[in-house]
Write a protein that holds these residues in place. Structure first.
Motif, PDB file in Angstrom:
ATOM      1  N   GLN A  83      61.098  31.976  53.578  1.00 41.32           N
ATOM      2  CA  GLN A  83      62.186  32.819  54.243  1.00 41.32           C
ATOM      3  C   GLN A  83      62.366  34.183  53.170  1.00 41.32           C
ATOM      4  OE1 GLN A  83      65.780  30.408  54.442  1.00 41.32           O
ATOM      5  NE2 GLN A  83      67.039  32.190  54.484  1.00 41.32           N
ATOM      6  N   ASP A 120      62.908  37.694  55.064  1.00 42.86           N
ATOM      7  CA  ASP A 120      64.106  38.402  54.899  1.00 42.86           C
ATOM      8  C   ASP A 120      64.026  39.764  54.373  1.00 42.86           C
ATOM      9  OD1 ASP A 120      65.696  36.594  56.017  1.00 42.86           O
ATOM     10  OD2 ASP A 120      66.194  35.586  53.969  1.00 42.86           O
ATOM     11  N   ASP A 153      65.019  40.353  49.532  1.00 39.87           N
ATOM     12  CA  ASP A 153      65.943  39.469  50.469  1.00 39.87           C
ATOM     13  C   ASP A 153      67.128  39.523  50.381  1.00 39.87           C
ATOM     14  OD1 ASP A 153      65.644  38.219  48.347  1.00 39.87           O
ATOM     15  OD2 ASP A 153      65.594  36.432  49.287  1.00 39.87           O
TER      16      ASP A 153
END
Length: 709
Positions: free
Chosen positions: A595, A599, A529
């Motif tokens: 997240q 990402d 990410d």
């Protein structure tokens, strides 16, 4: 560069062939097409990278220059692509003339622009490395303080039921850190005659409830090195959060103050890992703080570690204490640190922390309990609690359980005093009271009305039980959806299915057999990410690209094929250097559920888009070598396939692994399909605390209760 030996054919229907003295198989048309293809790929890569540079330009003139370069490069790519896809029958002298001019203008714009991007990046990196405290450290400091304050405020609010704060009492326990004992931490302003007696006569002294922990923390004899002890549910973490909030607010107003950061010691997995290294890695994962900055903060005393959950390490507690003590000895700049631990577990260990002070939270007094219930208009519960001194009254002396009682028993209590023939019977009864309290609290919370689509209480219990069991297995207190690993799978059958799905999805890249093996060996899912790579790493890609270009020129000796493939690999190296050299160091917080995986998926698309020109080059180069027509749609489709393969290898594998893992867990009933939505639902029910993309049970005791269900 070329020695012309044949004249141009008079008919436009006859392909032009201008032989060189280097190879009888090399033609002007093929060579020009190859060079035009290479310059179009380089220009396309620059077009993909320029928008990120545009956002970083502050001046209007700088943005106009970037916009102009973007427009010119895009126009040249459009013209060059049109010339490449022109049929060879139409490639007459006019076509060659246009190609020459396109190559000239392409080089004029491509090479200086590429140098500008790389030199600009290098100068920014040099400035960052030389001015770290001013350029990076200060922005990082402000963003980290803001992130920590948000985290602390949310957790403090979740710790308060009906916004009622119970003043806690503390007593001095500095003997627990190897210092001479004191009687009280926060003495009354007007001491009684008993308190005026000499210390060797005094046996105990009351403390004034409600005095702030920061006053103890800032005492001259403690000077910021404090140990907080207490029984389970006594409010240790809440007090640590209150201390953190006061320290953060002070640090935001005074730049010389250190940055308070809460670390969960349950995340310290390696007994041999230094505490400083663990903190560096933890902040990098949670807040994307560069390692060099965190180390500089630690060495200069700009970071104030607040370590919670020492007792969560169980048998490893002593090793952790030894590592903390070594950390305090070797980090000369560090002057302040706070550690939280359960009193019983700390005393049971042989190691002690070399701090300057320690406090222990005392149980609540009956008048405090009664006053809290009256403020909530729940005074009718006091009679039942008072009549059960060994059960509910003992529990109510801990703030956690006192908060739960009005929620769990809103209609009153019928508890009665009981007699016990042995300490074992008393222990069994107290455990039953605690279990019944948790069960009643969970039942009431899950049956509360919901304004949106809710969940069946049985399903919710099962999912929360699985989560608590998994956290216990991994010895963690916090949960990130993106940190789910194959170890969460309980049976060999589930692991085989995981490997099968992974192999089927990524079989074109690694094959089915490798997928099955990876499913059985519990390979850790590593997130991709973060595209941040330093100039030093990017320079390696550029050096490789330049070497490839040199070998491509040497390939002229062996003919057009050697030139084409040498230039292909050289240009791919340059593209990778541009891709990974351009991004800057960005500070991000994991403030959204899952997240990391999101990402990684986004980075897969970004890398694939940037590498699309290189993929098209791999497909079109052999056609150009053979003098065949380059069909645009086929070139685009093939290039997209190659770009996706490289994108998946670079950043997409964690997304595939995570999807396969979530699919199996959902199918087995361990988790719901929309996991983030359910965890938010549990957060609304005050069973789970959610801070950004992190989740934890409202208390470790509740997590332990779910793990036993």
């Amino acid at each position: 560069m070329l020695l012309v030996k044949n004249a141009i054919a008079p008919s436009s229907q006859t392909p032009l062939r201008i032989h060189t003295s280097l190879s009888p198989h090399m033609t002007t048309l093929n060579l020009l097409q190859a060079l035009l293809l290479l310059i179009c790929v380089l220009l396309s890569t620059i077009v993909a990278l320029l928008p990120s540079v545009f956002d970083k330009q502050k001046s209007l003139s700088g943005r106009c220059v970037i916009f102009g370069l973007l427009a010119v490069c895009g126009l040249l790519v459009f013209i060059g692509t049109g010339l490449i896809t022109t049929e060879q029958a139409k490639q007459n002298a006019d076509w060659i003339h246009k190609v020459y001019w396109t190559l000239v203008f392409g080089c004029v714009f491509a090479l200086p622009t590429m140098v500008y991007l790389l030199v600009n990046r290098q100068s920014k990196n040099s400035k960052r490395s030389s001015d770290t405290p001013e350029v990076i450290s200060q922005p990082c400091r402000q963003e980290l303080l803001a992130s920590m304050l948000t985290d602390v405020i949310v957790r403090v609010e979740d710790s308060l039921h009906d916004d009622q704060l119970i003043p806690l009492l503390m007593e001095d326990r500095r003997e627990e850190v190897g210092r001479p004992p004191e009687v009280t931490v926060n003495a009354k302003p007007s001491p009684s005659w008993l308190e005026k007696l000499p210390k060797f006569i005094r046996v105990t002294a009351e403390s004034e409830p409600g005095k702030k922990i920061i006053d103890v923390f800032e005492r001259d004899d403690i000077a910021g090195r404090l140990l907080i002890l207490g029984a389970p549910g006594s409010g240790k973490t809440t007090m640590l959060l209150e201390l953190a909030q006061d320290l953060i607010l002070a640090a935001q107003q005074q730049p010389e103050k250190p940055i308070p950061v809460i670390f969960e010691l349950s995340n310290w997995k390696d007994d041999k890992q230094a505490i400083a290294d663990w903190m560096v890695a933890d902040l990098k994962f949670r807040n994307k703080i560069p390692e060099a900055i965190t180390r500089e903060w630690l060495e200069t005393g700009k970071l104030l570690p607040l370590l919670d959950g020492l007792d969560e390490l169980k048998t490893r507690q002593g090793k952790c204490i030894a590592r903390i003590n070594k950390f305090l000895q070797t980090t000369s700049g560090l002057s302040q640190i706070v550690v939280c631990c359960r009193e019983e577990e700390y005393k049971a260990g042989e190691e002690i922390l070399t701090l300057r002070g320690a406090v222990c939270l005392k149980p609540l007094e009956e008048k405090q309990i009664q006053g809290y219930l009256q403020r909530l208009n729940c005074g009718h519960l006091w009679h039942g609690i008072q009549n059960d001194p060994d059960g509910l009254l003992a529990l109510a002396k801990m703030p956690l359980f006192l908060h739960l009682i009005p929620v769990a028993y809103p209609n009153g209590l019928e508890s009665k005093a009981k007699r016990f023939n042995s300490p074992d019977e008393l222990e069994v009864y107290q455990e039953k009271c605690r279990k019944d309290l948790f069960d009643a609290y969970i039942k009431h919370r899950l049956e509360m009305p919901h304004d949106c689509q809710g969940y069946d209480p049985k399903d919710s219990k099962r999912w929360l039980t699985w989560l608590a069991t998994s956290l216990k297995k991994q010895k963690q207190t916090e949960f990130f959806i993106e940190k789910m690993q194959p170890i969460f799978l309980d049976t060999t059958k589930q692991k085989l299915i995981f490997g099968l799905i992974l192999g089927l999805i990524s079989g074109l890249i690694f094959g089915l057999i490798l997928g099955l093996i990876s499913g059985l060996i519990d390979k850790k899912i590593e997130l991709a990410d973060d595209l941040t790579i330093t100039w030093e790493k990017a320079r390696k890609g550029l050096i490789s690209g330049l070497i490839g270009l040199i070998f491509g020129l040497i390939g002229l000796i062996f003919g057009l094929i050697g030139l084409i493939f040498g230039l292909i690999f050289g240009l791919i190296g340059l593209i990778f250097g541009l891709i990974f050299g351009l991004p800057g160091e960005e500070i991000k917080n994991r403030n959204k559920p899952n997240q990391g995986i999101k990402d990684s998926a986004k980075n897969t698309i970004i890398i694939s888009c940037i590498l699309l020109p290189a993929g098209m080059l791999l497909y079109a180069a052999p056609l150009v070598v053979r003098g065949e027509f380059v069909e645009p749609i086929s070139t685009m489709i093939s290039g997209l396939g190659w770009a996706l393969i490289f994108g998946i290898i670079s950043a997409g594998l964690p997304v595939i692994q995570h999807f396969a893992l979530r699919l199996i867990l959902w199918k087995s009933g361990a988790i719901p399909w929309n996991y983030a939505r359910f965890l938010s639902y549990a957060n609304e029910r005050r069973l789970i605390k959610q801070v950004g993309g992190r989740y934890r049970f409202i208390h470790d005791l509740l997590r332990e209760h779910f793990a036993k269900m």
